[in-house]
Scaffold this motif. Sequence first.
Motif, short mmCIF file in Angstrom:
data_model
loop_
_atom_site.label_atom_id
_atom_site.label_comp_id
_atom_site.label_asym_id
_atom_site.label_seq_id
_atom_site.Cartn_x
_atom_site.Cartn_y
_atom_site.Cartn_z
N GLN A 1 0.93 -1.16 -0.02
CA GLN A 1 0.15 -0.15 -0.06
C GLN A 1 0.78 1.23 0.05
O GLN A 1 0.36 2.37 -0.58
N GLN A 2 1.80 1.11 0.76
CA GLN A 2 2.82 2.46 0.69
C GLN A 2 3.31 2.49 -0.45
O GLN A 2 3.57 3.93 -1.01
N ILE A 3 3.89 1.67 -1.38
CA ILE A 3 4.50 2.02 -2.57
C ILE A 3 3.29 2.54 -3.52
O ILE A 3 3.53 3.39 -4.25
N LEU A 4 2.11 2.10 -3.43
CA LEU A 4 0.97 2.35 -4.41
C LEU A 4 0.39 3.96 -3.79
O LEU A 4 0.33 4.71 -4.81
N ASN A 5 0.68 4.12 -2.65
CA ASN A 5 0.41 5.61 -2.16
C ASN A 5 1.09 6.62 -2.77
O ASN A 5 0.63 7.67 -3.06
#
Length: 261
Positions: free
Chosen positions: A118-122
């Motif tokens: 999720q952090q990378i997508l965020n």
Amino acid sequence: MSNENKSLSGLQRFSNKSIIVTGAGSGIGQATALRIASEGGAVIAVDLNEAGLQETVSAAADMSGSVRAYSASVAEEEQVKALIADVKDKEGKLDALINMAGILRAMPSTETSLAEFQQILNVNLIGTFLCCREAIPALLETKGCIVNAASTSAQFGHPYMAAYAASKGGVYALTRTLAWEYLKQGVRVNAVAPGGILTPMVLAQGERMASLDMDLFTHLNRPDGQFGAPEQVAGVIAMLASADGAHMTGEVVKVDGGVHN
Ligand SMILES: NC(=O)c1ccc[n+]([C@@H]2O[C@H](COP(=O)([O-])OP(=O)(O)OC[C@H]3O[C@@H](n4cnc5c(N)ncnc54)[C@H](O)[C@@H]3O)[C@@H](O)[C@H]2O)c1
């Protein structure tokens, strides 16, 4: 950083242009900010890395344009809104948005936590979307343009980069969607898809990669072992963001030294 920015600055394509470059404290974003400042642009350099931003500001000191540091996270909606308001207030207009902020963490897919995914997508995808969404009203006023950071990992199998590749596939789709959506209103939206560019992001994967199956990386490297320089991507971004790219929109331009042919 190199002086290549100066040697190419016979061009002055960004005089009187106000341009946001995210990720401008390092690597490709930094080289792009300097390339644009060397061509007369007023750059608003956005990053979380304040030391890196100061380095970019210092390197631009003698250039015909300027670099102003702005500390913010592209993944924080309120901070992105404040950034665009600040640029409208101080610069009066926005001519281009260049989204280079991004993060990469190479790791086996089965060891990727939901939080890491999720952090990378965020940052890579949602951050790019937020910056585009907030900037487009200002870009409609100037018939400005956007250049996003996709990646060759979006189209070609790059092992251990599931979250990263998925985020860049999203950037690819976002770029093409926005290009068509705003075509008639004169806002151009393109992307670069770099590959194998020697930057702190790539260097930081070194230790991590040692424990991975390197055989799977052979098709990602040039046979002569050569990497690209951030300035070589910056030159392509500058072309896309300038009047030289006026008849280009919805393009995702590979800058990978010919590896993915
Ligand atoms: N280097 C390559 O080979 C390569 C290949 C394909 C795509 N790209 C893409 O190009 C872009 C630039 O990459 P780079 O190699 O120069 O990396 P880099 O790590 O040198 O620079 C990225 C910058 O983004 C900043 N950043 C990270 N999260 C942020 C956030 N939430 N808000 C604001 N800034 C943030 C970092 O602080 C850093 O200064 C990235 O989007 C990357 O995914 C790079």
